[in-house]
Scaffold this motif. Structure first.
Motif, PDB file in Angstrom:
ATOM      1  N   ALA A  12     124.712  40.133  19.639  1.00 44.97           N
ATOM      2  CA  ALA A  12     123.270  39.889  19.540  1.00 44.97           C
ATOM      3  C   ALA A  12     122.546  41.129  19.025  1.00 44.97           C
ATOM      4  O   ALA A  12     121.627  41.033  18.195  1.00 44.97           O
ATOM      5  CB  ALA A  12     122.711  39.459  20.896  1.00 44.97           C
ATOM      6  N   ASN A  15     123.193  41.546  15.387  1.00 47.07           N
ATOM      7  CA  ASN A  15     122.401  40.562  14.638  1.00 47.07           C
ATOM      8  C   ASN A  15     120.956  41.020  14.455  1.00 47.07           C
ATOM      9  O   ASN A  15     120.319  40.691  13.447  1.00 47.07           O
ATOM     10  CB  ASN A  15     122.429  39.205  15.327  1.00 47.07           C
ATOM     11  CG  ASN A  15     123.785  38.538  15.267  1.00 47.07           C
ATOM     12  OD1 ASN A  15     124.655  38.931  14.497  1.00 47.07           O
ATOM     13  ND2 ASN A  15     123.979  37.530  16.101  1.00 47.07           N
ATOM     14  N   ILE A  16     120.420  41.756  15.418  1.00 43.60           N
ATOM     15  CA  ILE A  16     119.064  42.312  15.293  1.00 43.60           C
ATOM     16  C   ILE A  16     119.083  43.484  14.317  1.00 43.60           C
ATOM     17  O   ILE A  16     118.211  43.604  13.452  1.00 43.60           O
ATOM     18  CB  ILE A  16     118.533  42.774  16.667  1.00 43.60           C
ATOM     19  CG1 ILE A  16     118.318  41.567  17.578  1.00 43.60           C
ATOM     20  CG2 ILE A  16     117.235  43.574  16.517  1.00 43.60           C
ATOM     21  CD1 ILE A  16     118.132  41.927  19.046  1.00 43.60           C
ATOM     22  N   TYR A  17     120.063  44.349  14.460  1.00 38.44           N
ATOM     23  CA  TYR A  17     120.117  45.595  13.705  1.00 38.44           C
ATOM     24  C   TYR A  17     120.482  45.417  12.228  1.00 38.44           C
ATOM     25  O   TYR A  17     119.884  46.047  11.348  1.00 38.44           O
ATOM     26  CB  TYR A  17     121.114  46.534  14.387  1.00 38.44           C
ATOM     27  CG  TYR A  17     121.242  47.902  13.787  1.00 38.44           C
ATOM     28  CD1 TYR A  17     120.138  48.745  13.679  1.00 38.44           C
ATOM     29  CD2 TYR A  17     122.472  48.379  13.336  1.00 38.44           C
ATOM     30  CE1 TYR A  17     120.256  50.019  13.147  1.00 38.44           C
ATOM     31  CE2 TYR A  17     122.604  49.649  12.798  1.00 38.44           C
ATOM     32  CZ  TYR A  17     121.492  50.462  12.704  1.00 38.44           C
ATOM     33  OH  TYR A  17     121.602  51.720  12.181  1.00 38.44           O
ATOM     34  N   ALA A  61     116.507  39.857  22.190  1.00 35.24           N
ATOM     35  CA  ALA A  61     115.590  39.837  21.052  1.00 35.24           C
ATOM     36  C   ALA A  61     115.125  41.225  20.647  1.00 35.24           C
ATOM     37  O   ALA A  61     114.452  41.372  19.619  1.00 35.24           O
ATOM     38  CB  ALA A  61     114.386  38.953  21.375  1.00 35.24           C
ATOM     39  N   ALA A  62     115.443  42.247  21.424  1.00 35.87           N
ATOM     40  CA  ALA A  62     115.074  43.621  21.096  1.00 35.87           C
ATOM     41  C   ALA A  62     115.937  44.547  21.947  1.00 35.87           C
ATOM     42  O   ALA A  62     116.444  44.147  23.002  1.00 35.87           O
ATOM     43  CB  ALA A  62     113.595  43.878  21.376  1.00 35.87           C
ATOM     44  N   TYR A  84     114.644  48.594  18.193  1.00 38.87           N
ATOM     45  CA  TYR A  84     114.711  47.559  17.167  1.00 38.87           C
ATOM     46  C   TYR A  84     114.348  46.227  17.798  1.00 38.87           C
ATOM     47  O   TYR A  84     114.851  45.889  18.869  1.00 38.87           O
ATOM     48  CB  TYR A  84     116.113  47.483  16.552  1.00 38.87           C
ATOM     49  CG  TYR A  84     116.435  48.693  15.709  1.00 38.87           C
ATOM     50  CD1 TYR A  84     116.108  48.725  14.358  1.00 38.87           C
ATOM     51  CD2 TYR A  84     117.027  49.813  16.279  1.00 38.87           C
ATOM     52  CE1 TYR A  84     116.368  49.841  13.581  1.00 38.87           C
ATOM     53  CE2 TYR A  84     117.297  50.939  15.517  1.00 38.87           C
ATOM     54  CZ  TYR A  84     116.966  50.948  14.175  1.00 38.87           C
ATOM     55  OH  TYR A  84     117.225  52.058  13.413  1.00 38.87           O
ATOM     56  N   ASP A  86     113.900  42.017  16.978  1.00 37.88           N
ATOM     57  CA  ASP A  86     114.182  40.927  16.045  1.00 37.88           C
ATOM     58  C   ASP A  86     112.960  40.744  15.154  1.00 37.88           C
ATOM     59  O   ASP A  86     111.836  40.607  15.651  1.00 37.88           O
ATOM     60  CB  ASP A  86     114.479  39.640  16.822  1.00 37.88           C
ATOM     61  CG  ASP A  86     114.863  38.496  15.920  1.00 37.88           C
ATOM     62  OD1 ASP A  86     114.030  38.087  15.083  1.00 37.88           O
ATOM     63  OD2 ASP A  86     115.994  38.002  16.058  1.00 37.88           O
ATOM     64  N   ARG A  87     113.171  40.779  13.861  1.00 37.24           N
ATOM     65  CA  ARG A  87     112.049  40.786  12.922  1.00 37.24           C
ATOM     66  C   ARG A  87     111.168  39.546  13.058  1.00 37.24           C
ATOM     67  O   ARG A  87     109.977  39.598  12.772  1.00 37.24           O
ATOM     68  CB  ARG A  87     112.573  40.947  11.502  1.00 37.24           C
ATOM     69  CG  ARG A  87     113.190  42.344  11.337  1.00 37.24           C
ATOM     70  CD  ARG A  87     113.865  42.530  10.035  1.00 37.24           C
ATOM     71  NE  ARG A  87     112.854  42.869   9.026  1.00 37.24           N
ATOM     72  CZ  ARG A  87     113.142  43.071   7.764  1.00 37.24           C
ATOM     73  NH1 ARG A  87     114.389  42.975   7.339  1.00 37.24           N
ATOM     74  NH2 ARG A  87     112.194  43.382   6.903  1.00 37.24           N
ATOM     75  N   SER A  88     111.717  38.447  13.536  1.00 37.87           N
ATOM     76  CA  SER A  88     110.912  37.232  13.707  1.00 37.87           C
ATOM     77  C   SER A  88     109.989  37.315  14.919  1.00 37.87           C
ATOM     78  O   SER A  88     109.090  36.492  15.069  1.00 37.87           O
ATOM     79  CB  SER A  88     111.812  35.999  13.833  1.00 37.87           C
ATOM     80  OG  SER A  88     112.529  36.031  15.052  1.00 37.87           O
ATOM     81  N   SER A  90     108.598  40.504  15.993  1.00 40.17           N
ATOM     82  CA  SER A  90     107.853  41.760  16.029  1.00 40.17           C
ATOM     83  C   SER A  90     106.354  41.490  16.087  1.00 40.17           C
ATOM     84  O   SER A  90     105.872  40.456  15.652  1.00 40.17           O
ATOM     85  CB  SER A  90     108.203  42.630  14.820  1.00 40.17           C
ATOM     86  OG  SER A  90     107.805  41.991  13.632  1.00 40.17           O
TER      87      SER A  90
END
Length: 160
Positions: A12, A15-17, A61-62, A84, A86-88, A90
């Motif tokens: 996970a 996947n975020i990074y 998610a972060a 970091y 998750d860009r969705s 932020s």
């Protein structure tokens, strides 16, 4: 929910990074990180410093963590932090809560100074650091080359 990261969170976290790795200058890594490599990083970091995750609807998610700033003994109470999201997700305030929890953990551990290195420009990260009491202490010009351009790095500091 904020909690300590575990090696089982590695996929996970990767996947975020990895979107930051392959498509931005936010990190200077250029090759996506495998779950196995991320698990090894989590184990290495958490042997000495906190690595926290934020779960959103049951999913990581972060994440935020700290590492030793430099190897010399005199730097033992100074760390560099990273976060970091998750860009969705932020911009929803999770980063501030997660980073705040990391800073609290570091203070309880006796850490004196936290440094944040930010590839510039990155206004969201600058705002996050400054809202949490970090102050800009310097800027290195054109020290990274990624995605076909030179990138500056600014440093923000917070004393706990």
């Amino acid at each position: 929910m904020i909690r300590a990261a575990k090696p089982s969170d590695a996929q996970a976290i990767a996947n975020i990074y990895n979107p930051y790795v392959v498509a931005t200058t936010i990190t200077f890594e250029e090759t996506a990180v495998s779950a196995e490599e991320m698990a090894a990083r989590i184990e290495s970091v958490t042997a000495e410093f906190p690595w926290l995750v934020w779960e959103h609807e049951g999913l990581v998610a972060a994440y935020a963590y700290a590492t030793q700033w430099k190897a010399r003994a005199a730097y033992r109470q100074t760390v560099e932090s990273a976060i970091y999201v998750d860009r969705s997700l932020s911009g929803q305030g999770a980063g501030r809560r997660l980073y705040g929890a990391l800073l609290a953990d570091l203070q309880m551990q006796g850490i004196h100074a936290v440094l944040g290195g930010i590839a510039l420009p990155n206004e969201p990260s600058v705002k996050l650091h400054e809202r949490l009491g970090f102050e800009k202490v310097g800027q290195l010009h054109e020290v990274g080359w990624k995605l076909g351009r030179w990138v500056d790095v600014g440093y923000w500091e917070k004393r706990l």
